[in-house]
Write an enzyme that holds these catalytic residues in place. Structure first.
Site, short mmCIF file in Angstrom:
data_model
loop_
_atom_site.label_atom_id
_atom_site.label_comp_id
_atom_site.label_asym_id
_atom_site.label_seq_id
_atom_site.Cartn_x
_atom_site.Cartn_y
_atom_site.Cartn_z
N ASP A 1 -52.89 -13.25 58.41
CA ASP A 1 -53.70 -14.45 58.78
C ASP A 1 -54.91 -13.96 59.65
O ASP A 1 -54.73 -12.95 60.47
CB ASP A 1 -52.54 -15.19 59.78
CG ASP A 1 -51.59 -15.91 59.04
OD1 ASP A 1 -51.76 -16.13 57.85
OD2 ASP A 1 -50.49 -16.09 59.51
N ASP B 1 -52.92 -20.81 52.95
CA ASP B 1 -52.26 -21.94 53.89
C ASP B 1 -53.30 -23.19 53.68
O ASP B 1 -52.66 -24.22 53.39
CB ASP B 1 -52.09 -21.40 55.13
CG ASP B 1 -51.29 -20.02 55.37
OD1 ASP B 1 -50.40 -20.04 54.70
OD2 ASP B 1 -51.57 -19.68 56.61
#
Length: 168
Positions: free
Chosen positions: A111, A125
């Protein structure tokens, strides 16, 4: 559908590779409160379920397989885009689960997009969320996965009237 999925996957994998190479130990301020900060997430959204990473691997495989199975029946472009984004996002995070440390099926997802008011996330995402949002909107509008088959009625009627065969 395949195009949307493959594009989402390619952009996600490339962006995560770049983030993993360039961001360790630093934060880069972009604009509007968006920063680039590298984190590794063993869980799902909001780091939920960090102790059951293999379950997320299995779920991602099931989601991708289900979408691939139903893909042959989808003829509506909106649904194809939505399902392609969902599959591409799931595949992007699955690549991390399969090929990143600590081990196969237990890999931590990269991330790197950070907002002050939201947990750190990635482009997979984003693809998932956008695909689900489109799917919800299509569902709320009762849009079927398949376009209604054309009977040619309207086109045939127009052709008949244009050619003077309408009985006048």
């Amino acid at each position: 559908m395949a195009g949307a999925g493959l594009l989402a996957l390619a952009i996600d994998v490339a962006s995560k590779s770049a983030a993993a190479a360039w961001l360790p130990g630093r934060s880069v301020e972009l604009l509007g409160g968006l920063d680039l900060r590298l984190t590794r997430n063993p869980g799902a959204a909001f780091s939920i379920g960090a102790e059951v990473t293999p379950v997320f691997t299995i779920v991602a495989v099931a989601v991708i397989a289900s979408i691939a199975w139903y893909a042959r029946n989808v003829t509506h472009r909106g649904w194809a885009a939505a399902l392609g984004l969902i599959a591409g996002g799931a595949a992007g995070n699955l690549v991390d689960r399969l090929f990143r440390a600590p081990s196969v099926g237990r890999g931590h997802v990269v991330d790197f997009l950070y907002l002050d008011w939201w947990p750190t996330f990635n482009l997979a995402d984003s693809a998932l969320v956008c695909g689900v949002a489109v799917a919800v909107l299509l569902s709320l509008r009762n849009v079927p996965l398949t376009a209604a088959p054309s009977t040619g009625g309207d086109a045939a009627h127009l052709a008949d009237t244009a050619g003077g065969r309408d009985g006048r």
